[in-house]
Design a protein around this motif. Structure first.
Motif, short mmCIF file in Angstrom:
data_model
loop_
_atom_site.label_atom_id
_atom_site.label_comp_id
_atom_site.label_asym_id
_atom_site.label_seq_id
_atom_site.Cartn_x
_atom_site.Cartn_y
_atom_site.Cartn_z
N THR A 187 0.83 -1.21 0.00
CA THR A 187 0.00 0.00 0.00
C THR A 187 0.87 1.26 0.00
O THR A 187 0.62 2.20 -0.76
N VAL A 188 1.89 1.27 0.84
CA VAL A 188 2.78 2.43 0.90
C VAL A 188 3.52 2.60 -0.41
O VAL A 188 3.71 3.72 -0.90
N PHE A 189 3.93 1.47 -1.01
CA PHE A 189 4.63 1.53 -2.29
C PHE A 189 3.74 2.18 -3.36
O PHE A 189 4.18 3.06 -4.09
N ILE A 190 2.50 1.72 -3.41
CA ILE A 190 1.56 2.28 -4.38
C ILE A 190 1.32 3.76 -4.10
O ILE A 190 1.33 4.61 -4.99
N ARG A 191 1.15 4.10 -2.82
CA ARG A 191 0.89 5.49 -2.43
C ARG A 191 2.05 6.40 -2.75
O ARG A 191 1.88 7.48 -3.33
N LEU A 192 3.26 5.99 -2.41
CA LEU A 192 4.40 6.89 -2.51
C LEU A 192 5.12 6.83 -3.86
O LEU A 192 5.74 7.80 -4.27
N HIS A 193 5.06 5.68 -4.51
CA HIS A 193 5.87 5.54 -5.71
C HIS A 193 5.08 5.36 -7.00
O HIS A 193 5.64 5.41 -8.08
N ILE A 194 3.79 5.12 -6.87
CA ILE A 194 3.00 4.97 -8.10
C ILE A 194 1.98 6.10 -8.23
O ILE A 194 1.88 6.75 -9.25
N LEU A 195 1.25 6.36 -7.13
CA LEU A 195 0.22 7.39 -7.20
C LEU A 195 0.79 8.80 -7.07
O LEU A 195 0.25 9.76 -7.57
N ALA A 196 1.88 8.94 -6.34
CA ALA A 196 2.44 10.27 -6.07
C ALA A 196 3.06 10.90 -7.31
O ALA A 196 3.62 10.19 -8.13
N GLY A 244 -5.22 -0.55 5.38
CA GLY A 244 -5.61 0.63 6.16
C GLY A 244 -4.41 1.24 6.88
O GLY A 244 -4.24 2.46 6.94
N TRP A 245 -3.56 0.36 7.41
CA TRP A 245 -2.35 0.80 8.12
C TRP A 245 -1.42 1.54 7.15
O TRP A 245 -0.86 2.58 7.49
N GLY A 246 -1.30 1.03 5.96
CA GLY A 246 -0.44 1.66 4.97
C GLY A 246 -0.99 2.98 4.43
O GLY A 246 -0.24 3.84 4.02
N ILE A 247 -2.31 3.11 4.48
CA ILE A 247 -2.93 4.32 3.94
C ILE A 247 -2.66 5.53 4.84
O ILE A 247 -2.32 6.62 4.37
N TYR A 248 -2.81 5.34 6.16
CA TYR A 248 -2.59 6.49 7.04
C TYR A 248 -1.35 6.36 7.92
O TYR A 248 -0.67 7.34 8.18
N GLY A 249 -1.06 5.15 8.40
CA GLY A 249 0.12 4.98 9.23
C GLY A 249 -0.17 4.69 10.68
O GLY A 249 0.74 4.53 11.49
N TYR A 250 -1.46 4.63 11.02
CA TYR A 250 -1.84 4.29 12.39
C TYR A 250 -2.39 2.87 12.43
O TYR A 250 -3.18 2.49 11.58
#
Lengths: 138, 153
Positions: free
Chosen positions: A129-138, B95-101
């Protein structure tokens, strides 16, 4: 890499572990925050201990920031990501019967195969999820 | 007495949350951002936690018949790795990855008096209750199917 910078994280983790060990040793409950929160909401009288524990968590965080003068983290992220994140976290922890403290700290310590699968799954999805958020969607 | 001890356990937990950096979404996302500027901090949090819980659950707990103050040990009984577990963990991780909490830091961060924490906790609880309702409905439907009282959809 200066390893000393990780000391607060390690000590913080030890405190969390101590909390979980003490809660089981003295009271007999798993320190799984998602379950504790839900039980406090759904049946507060029967699970009064849950309310007490949660109060303690809030007190502990307040105390630590006061005593060590740690600056409060700045509010991160948009209202949209906060709302979506929150709802999914609530949904997922209920359906999956646990979170990072329940599965990650207690479940793994119990060598529970369910917790291992859960932990690997939520870690993996969080990372993706973080990868998609920071490196694909951003 | 048991409530004083429970409170103390909570205080340890909250203090640990605050000290560890789990309530700092930047640190959490930094850890989860494997391909970016990776921040290994959270690895030490889990490591520190397991340093205590692993020996206790493996060597301390088996020697005890009951907790010191409580009536009995409430250990989860479920053994099967089912779809709900995996799906739930996947949704939680997302959900954790979306916000961080995750739930722990969310509760602990209520101490900071920021409106964001309150909104998070309320919506998190809403998510929990909604899911609980859905799960109970599905369970009830499945039970009725098993008893032959409902037509499969």
């Amino acid at each position: 890499m200066d390893l000393l910078q990780f000391a607060p994280a390690l000590i913080g983790g030890i405190l969390i572990g101590l909390s979980a060990a003490c809660l089981m040793y003295f009271v007999g409950h798993i320190a799984g925050i998602s379950g504790i929160t839900f039980s406090a909401v759904i049946a507060p009288k029967a699970n009064f201990w849950s309310i007490v524990f949660i109060l303690g968590v809030i007190m502990g965080a307040a105390l630590l920031h006061r005593v060590l003068n740690i600056p409060l983290p700045s509010d991160q992220g948009s209202l949209t990501s906060l709302s979506l994140g929150a709802f999914l976290v609530g949904m997922g922890t209920r359906l999956g019967s646990g979170c990072t403290s329940g599965h990650g700290i207690c479940g793994l310590a119990r060598l529970s195969p369910r917790s291992l699968v859960a932990t690997l799954t939520f870690m993996g999805c969080a990372i993706i999820t973080v990868f998609i958020r920071l490196h694909i969607l951003a | 007495m048991i409530f004083i001890v429970t409170l103390f356990c909570g205080i340890l937990f909250g203090a640990g949350m605050a000290l560890s950096g789990m309530t700092d979404t930047a640190k959490v996302v930094g850890f989860l951002d494997l391909t970016g500027a990776w921040d290994p901090t959270l690895m030490f949090v889990m490591g520190g936690g397991l340093m205590v819980t692993l020996p206790f659950f493996q060597f301390g707990l088996p020697r005890m018949s009951k907790p010191i103050l409580g009536e009995s040990f409430r250990i989860p009984l479920a053994q099967i790795i089912d779809r709900r577990l995996v799906l739930g963990a996947a949704i939680f991780g997302t959900g954790w990855g979306i916000y961080g909490y995750c739930p722990g830091p969310a509760i602990a961060s209520l101490a900071y008096g920021q409106i964001g924490s309150f909104i998070f906790v309320i919506l998190m609880i809403l998510g929990m209750c909604t899911t609980d309702l859905i799960v109970k409905t599905v369970n009830s439907h499945q039970a009725k199917l098993a008893l032959g009282r409902e037509e499969p959809t």
